[in-house]
Motif scaffolding. Structure first.
Motif, PDB file in Angstrom:
ATOM      1  N   ILE A 130      -1.062   2.575  -3.215  1.00  0.00           N
ATOM      2  CA  ILE A 130      -1.699   3.896  -2.650  1.00  0.00           C
ATOM      3  C   ILE A 130      -1.668   3.507  -1.117  1.00  0.00           C
ATOM      4  N   VAL A 131      -2.426   2.543  -0.632  1.00  0.00           N
ATOM      5  CA  VAL A 131      -2.696   2.264   0.564  1.00  0.00           C
ATOM      6  C   VAL A 131      -1.288   2.193   1.456  1.00  0.00           C
ATOM      7  N   LEU A 132      -0.324   1.528   0.865  1.00  0.00           N
ATOM      8  CA  LEU A 132       1.039   1.641   1.491  1.00  0.00           C
ATOM      9  C   LEU A 132       1.588   3.060   1.683  1.00  0.00           C
ATOM     10  N   TRP A 133       1.418   3.866   0.449  1.00  0.00           N
ATOM     11  CA  TRP A 133       1.876   4.979   0.635  1.00  0.00           C
ATOM     12  C   TRP A 133       1.266   5.990   1.612  1.00  0.00           C
ATOM     13  N   ALA A 134      -0.094   5.934   1.652  1.00  0.00           N
ATOM     14  CA  ALA A 134      -1.122   6.586   2.620  1.00  0.00           C
ATOM     15  C   ALA A 134      -0.587   6.314   3.985  1.00  0.00           C
ATOM     16  N   GLU A 135      -0.329   4.812   4.337  1.00  0.00           N
ATOM     17  CA  GLU A 135      -0.097   4.493   5.736  1.00  0.00           C
ATOM     18  C   GLU A 135       1.126   5.055   6.173  1.00  0.00           C
ATOM     19  N   ASN A 136       2.127   5.370   5.273  1.00  0.00           N
ATOM     20  CA  ASN A 136       3.402   6.039   5.596  1.00  0.00           C
ATOM     21  C   ASN A 136       3.104   7.497   6.366  1.00  0.00           C
ATOM     22  N   ARG A 137       2.169   8.118   5.690  1.00  0.00           N
ATOM     23  CA  ARG A 137       1.715   9.396   6.272  1.00  0.00           C
ATOM     24  C   ARG A 137       2.737  10.532   6.247  1.00  0.00           C
ATOM     25  N   ASP A 138       3.737  10.227   5.392  1.00  0.00           N
ATOM     26  CA  ASP A 138       4.805  11.194   5.039  1.00  0.00           C
ATOM     27  C   ASP A 138       4.517  12.345   4.058  1.00  0.00           C
ATOM     28  N   LEU A 139       3.694  12.270   3.227  1.00  0.00           N
ATOM     29  CA  LEU A 139       3.168  13.603   2.666  1.00  0.00           C
ATOM     30  C   LEU A 139       2.883  14.520   3.379  1.00  0.00           C
ATOM     31  N   SER A 140       3.214  15.926   3.316  1.00  0.00           N
ATOM     32  CA  SER A 140       3.026  16.944   4.131  1.00  0.00           C
ATOM     33  C   SER A 140       1.461  17.049   4.254  1.00  0.00           C
ATOM     34  N   GLN A 141       0.851  17.022   2.931  1.00  0.00           N
ATOM     35  CA  GLN A 141      -0.616  17.197   3.210  1.00  0.00           C
ATOM     36  C   GLN A 141      -1.295  16.135   4.174  1.00  0.00           C
ATOM     37  N   LEU A 142      -0.823  14.933   4.109  1.00  0.00           N
ATOM     38  CA  LEU A 142      -1.618  13.860   5.063  1.00  0.00           C
ATOM     39  C   LEU A 142      -1.121  14.257   6.837  1.00  0.00           C
ATOM     40  N   ALA A 143       0.162  14.806   6.672  1.00  0.00           N
ATOM     41  CA  ALA A 143       0.700  15.302   8.281  1.00  0.00           C
ATOM     42  C   ALA A 143      -0.051  16.430   8.588  1.00  0.00           C
ATOM     43  N   LEU A 144      -0.630  17.024   7.817  1.00  0.00           N
ATOM     44  CA  LEU A 144      -1.195  18.277   8.394  1.00  0.00           C
ATOM     45  C   LEU A 144      -2.835  18.035   8.609  1.00  0.00           C
ATOM     46  N   LEU A 145      -3.308  17.040   8.316  1.00  0.00           N
ATOM     47  CA  LEU A 145      -4.853  16.490   8.675  1.00  0.00           C
ATOM     48  C   LEU A 145      -4.839  15.977  10.110  1.00  0.00           C
ATOM     49  N   SER A 146      -5.989  16.280  10.593  1.00  0.00           N
ATOM     50  CA  SER A 146      -6.095  15.845  12.069  1.00  0.00           C
ATOM     51  C   SER A 146      -6.035  14.284  11.922  1.00  0.00           C
ATOM     52  N   ASP A 147      -5.829  13.734  13.217  1.00  0.00           N
ATOM     53  CA  ASP A 147      -5.912  12.080  13.244  1.00  0.00           C
ATOM     54  C   ASP A 147      -7.439  11.615  12.764  1.00  0.00           C
ATOM     55  N   ASP A 148      -8.634  12.136  12.969  1.00  0.00           N
ATOM     56  CA  ASP A 148      -9.916  11.891  12.558  1.00  0.00           C
ATOM     57  C   ASP A 148      -9.907  11.865  11.022  1.00  0.00           C
ATOM     58  N   GLU A 149      -9.485  13.067  10.496  1.00  0.00           N
ATOM     59  CA  GLU A 149      -9.611  13.369   9.128  1.00  0.00           C
ATOM     60  C   GLU A 149      -8.521  12.338   8.247  1.00  0.00           C
TER      61      GLU A 149
END
Length: 102
Positions: free
Chosen positions: A53-72
């Motif tokens: 999950i950490v590796l997946w999140a670090e990629n930030r390629d999921l649209s939901q993560l891409a739409l977050l602010s950098d701080d969030e």
């Protein structure tokens, strides 16, 4: 949506509520347009390695993560990395819709 996303990046809940209709609304909208629809919702539950999950999140390629602010995004990533369990319960659902026009 996926529990792994919502659990560590809670701001994505509102993002998804804005971007995607609930199943009932989708059915109502189709029926209002004269389309008979049938929806099947399938729920999946399993445990997933935190490291994956950490590796997946670090990629930030999921649209939901891409739409977050950098701080969030950084706050959620820190929360995920600090999580004490090595396996994390994950849940998600898929919706399959078939429709016919009378």
């Amino acid at each position: 949506g996926s529990i792994r996303v919502y659990r560590f990046f809670p701001e994505t809940i509102q993002i998804d509520q804005t971007r995607f209709w609930e199943v009932d609304r989708m059915m109502d909208e189709l029926e209002a347009r004269g389309i008979r629809a049938k929806a099947t919702v399938t729920c999946y539950k399993y445990r997933e390695a935190k490291s994956e999950i950490v590796l997946w999140a670090e990629n930030r390629d999921l649209s939901q993560l891409a739409l977050l602010s950098d701080d969030e995004y950084e706050t959620g990533l820190r929360t995920l990395r600090a999580h004490s369990e090595e396996e994390i319960r994950t849940e998600y659902a898929t919706v399959d819709v078939s429709a016919t026009v009378p």
